[in-house]
Design a protein around this motif. Structure first.
Motif, PDB file in Angstrom:
ATOM      1  N   ASN A  18       0.855  -1.175   0.000  1.00 21.85           N
ATOM      2  CA  ASN A  18       0.000   0.000   0.000  1.00 21.85           C
ATOM      3  C   ASN A  18       0.900   1.236   0.000  1.00 21.85           C
ATOM      4  OD1 ASN A  18      -2.606  -1.392   0.286  1.00 21.85           O
ATOM      5  ND2 ASN A  18      -1.761  -2.007   2.267  1.00 21.85           N
ATOM      6  N   PRO A  19       1.363   1.657  -1.163  1.00 22.18           N
ATOM      7  CA  PRO A  19       2.370   2.720  -1.221  1.00 22.18           C
ATOM      8  C   PRO A  19       1.854   4.040  -0.675  1.00 22.18           C
ATOM      9  CG  PRO A  19       1.481   2.291  -3.390  1.00 22.18           C
ATOM     10  CD  PRO A  19       0.960   1.200  -2.502  1.00 22.18           C
ATOM     11  N   THR A  20       2.756   4.795  -0.070  1.00 24.74           N
ATOM     12  CA  THR A  20       2.432   6.102   0.501  1.00 24.74           C
ATOM     13  C   THR A  20       3.251   7.180  -0.193  1.00 24.74           C
ATOM     14  OG1 THR A  20       1.908   5.166   2.667  1.00 24.74           O
ATOM     15  CG2 THR A  20       2.487   7.499   2.603  1.00 24.74           C
ATOM     16  N   ILE A  21       2.572   8.234  -0.592  1.00 23.84           N
ATOM     17  CA  ILE A  21       3.243   9.424  -1.117  1.00 23.84           C
ATOM     18  C   ILE A  21       3.404  10.410   0.026  1.00 23.84           C
ATOM     19  CG2 ILE A  21       3.100  11.361  -2.731  1.00 23.84           C
ATOM     20  CD1 ILE A  21       3.581   8.643  -4.038  1.00 23.84           C
ATOM     21  N   GLY A  41      -7.365   7.816   0.209  1.00 21.39           N
ATOM     22  CA  GLY A  41      -6.292   7.654  -0.764  1.00 21.39           C
ATOM     23  C   GLY A  41      -6.544   8.427  -2.039  1.00 21.39           C
ATOM     24  N   LYS A  72      -4.415   2.469  -9.195  1.00 26.33           N
ATOM     25  CA  LYS A  72      -3.936   2.042  -7.888  1.00 26.33           C
ATOM     26  C   LYS A  72      -4.169   3.160  -6.878  1.00 26.33           C
ATOM     27  CE  LYS A  72      -0.039  -0.313  -5.748  1.00 26.33           C
ATOM     28  NZ  LYS A  72       1.258  -0.970  -5.991  1.00 26.33           N
ATOM     29  N   SER A  73      -4.495   2.786  -5.653  1.00 26.62           N
ATOM     30  CA  SER A  73      -4.737   3.764  -4.611  1.00 26.62           C
ATOM     31  C   SER A  73      -3.460   4.017  -3.814  1.00 26.62           C
ATOM     32  CB  SER A  73      -5.840   3.275  -3.672  1.00 26.62           C
ATOM     33  OG  SER A  73      -6.099   4.235  -2.667  1.00 26.62           O
ATOM     34  N   TYR A  74      -3.144   5.297  -3.633  1.00 27.40           N
ATOM     35  CA  TYR A  74      -1.975   5.714  -2.866  1.00 27.40           C
ATOM     36  C   TYR A  74      -2.422   6.470  -1.619  1.00 27.40           C
ATOM     37  CZ  TYR A  74       1.127   4.615  -6.779  1.00 27.40           C
ATOM     38  OH  TYR A  74       1.828   3.960  -7.765  1.00 27.40           O
ATOM     39  N   SER A  75      -1.850   6.116  -0.492  1.00 26.03           N
ATOM     40  CA  SER A  75      -2.052   6.916   0.708  1.00 26.03           C
ATOM     41  C   SER A  75      -1.200   8.176   0.599  1.00 26.03           C
ATOM     42  CB  SER A  75      -1.647   6.129   1.951  1.00 26.03           C
ATOM     43  OG  SER A  75      -2.455   4.987   2.098  1.00 26.03           O
ATOM     44  N   ASP A 128       7.032   7.037  -8.941  1.00 27.85           N
ATOM     45  CA  ASP A 128       8.387   6.763  -8.476  1.00 27.85           C
ATOM     46  C   ASP A 128       9.436   7.564  -9.246  1.00 27.85           C
ATOM     47  OD1 ASP A 128       7.873   4.877  -6.462  1.00 27.85           O
ATOM     48  OD2 ASP A 128       7.469   3.361  -7.986  1.00 27.85           O
TER      49      ASP A 128
END
Length: 423
Positions: free
Chosen positions: A33-36, A69, A75-78, A352
């Motif tokens: 669950n990737p976070t920005i 998100g 895709k959902s990013y936190s 990224d």
């Protein structure tokens, strides 16, 4: 997902390798669950704290709106916002920006509130190759204050706000009054804003002269000055009926008290920065009535949030209900800053890759709660402008209201009343 190292990651990795394996610095890129991470720098304390008065309210609202998100490429990013206080000090702003970039490893950094904050943060972002978005600073002190070259611009740092040409045009509209002489007193501090506003070519002197106004500028004063007697004497000798400049609130309070003591009674006082905030006007009591300023944003601005859908009125009323305080202009721009950041996160081709994030910033075309933000065709590279009007603090009953009295350069923003001369 492929991690693409930048100069910032190389520096951060070398520092991290002393205590931990370097691979840890890129763990987030491979998380399920990737976070920005978004860094934020603002003057929560010190003489510029009025600009950050609504920060807690704005950030709380933004975090609530992003709780589910942000979608990017299916895709959902936190989104994690890490906010740090510049303490109204440019050196501290640079320090916390570097900490956000190298220590917290933010993916995007944002900042607001005068060149004392925006410039050092943007400089750190440019050096460390991290995308940066800023606001709440006229574009000339932001761009030229950082030694920007209009032929080249910057690579990683982008800014939205109005320019000195806009504030000058609005001030001239305020001052073109049959009952007021064209004699202007200039109060410009020895800081990035003051040096830009007082610059003989890029600031006020040249356009005022072209419009037939005589400017008396005794020279730069040091911020947190405690004696304006020499300035007041020069203004009285020149018969100045208008006062203008760009001052922090403590300096204006000192000047305005000493002007009364020394019987200097101008008919119009139009000051940038210091007169933006209701807390400052309230502290002046009856002598706050009738003071004038540029107006960036009000509850009557006909714009809404791209993030929450709420109107300018709704956002301002929400702040007042939450804080028990009157609305304040930076609310709109602080909110818009995160509108733009969120929009960029949602559109970047590869989160990224900092270059892909930059491409998303460059291609921004967003209607925000402060107006349109679009970096295609700004006055210089990396800059886009937002609308500006001007007006007056008028006491209505026991309360002060900031009334738009001139909108010639942004007619979509409604007028609220007529200018009244100072007694």
């Amino acid at each position: 997902m492929t991690f693409k190292p930048t100069r910032r990651h190389a520096i951060g990795g070398m520092a991290a390798s002393i205590a931990t394996p370097a691979i840890l610095s890129s763990t987030r890129a491979y998380a399920n669950n990737p976070t920005i991470r978004v860094g934020h720098v603002s003057p929560r304390t010190g003489p510029l704290a009025g600009f950050a008065e609504a920060d807690e309210f704005v950030l709380k609202g933004i975090e609530a709106s992003l709780a589910g998100g942000v979608e990017n490429n299916g895709k959902s990013y936190s989104v994690e916002i890490i906010s740090k206080d510049s303490q109204s000090n440019p050196n501290r702003a640079a320090e916390v920006a570097a900490d956000l970039i190298l220590g917290d490893e933010v993916d995007i950094i944002a900042a607001a509130s005068t060149p004392d904050t925006t410039n050092p943060v943007a400089d750190q972002a440019e050096i460390n190759e991290v995308p940066c978005i800023t606001t709440d600073c006229p574009w000339q002190p932001y761009f030229f204050g950082r030694n920007g070259n209009p032929a080249e611009g910057f690579q990683y740092t982008y800014h939205f706000f109005w320019g000195l040409e806009d504030v000058i045009a609005n001030f001239l509209d305020l001052w073109n009054n049959d009952g007021v002489g064209k004699t202007v007193a200039g109060l410009f501090p020895n800081d990035a804003d003051g040096n830009a506003w007082g610059h003989p070519e890029l600031g006020f002197p040249k356009p005022l002269a072209e419009a037939g106004f005589a400017l008396t500028d005794p020279g730069r004063y040091q911020p947190l000055n405690d004696d304006f007697s020499n300035y007041i004497a020069a203004f009285k000798e020149a018969g100045c009926e208008i006062v203008t400049g760009n001052m922090i609130p403590p300096d204006f309070a000192t000047f305005w008290a000493q002007a009364a003591q020394q019987d200097f009674r101008p008919k119009i006082v139009t000051i940038g920065k210091a007169l933006l905030f209701p807390s400052v006007i309230e502290s002046l009591g009856d002598r706050g009535d009738g003071l004038t300023s540029e107006i960036w944003w009000t509850p009557t601005h006909p714009f809404s949030s791209s993030l929450t859908g709420e109107s300018a009125r709704s956002l301002a009323d929400g702040y007042s209900a939450d804080s028990g305080r009157p609305w304040t202009q930076p609310i709109g721009f602080k909110h818009a800053l995160f509108e733009v950041v969120t929009d960029v996160i949602s559109r970047a081709a590869d989160l990224d890759d900092p270059m892909a994030v930059l491409d998303a910033i460059k291609s921004t075309s967003l209607s925000t709660i402060v107006g349109d933000v679009n970096w295609d065709g700004g006055p210089v590279p990396n800059v886009t402008k937002t609308p500006l009007v001007a007006g007056q603090w008028q006491k209505r009953g026991d309360l002060f209201d900031l009334v738009v009295t001139t909108n010639a350069h942004a007619p979509q923003i409604p007028l609220g009343g007529e200018l009244k001369l100072l007694n």
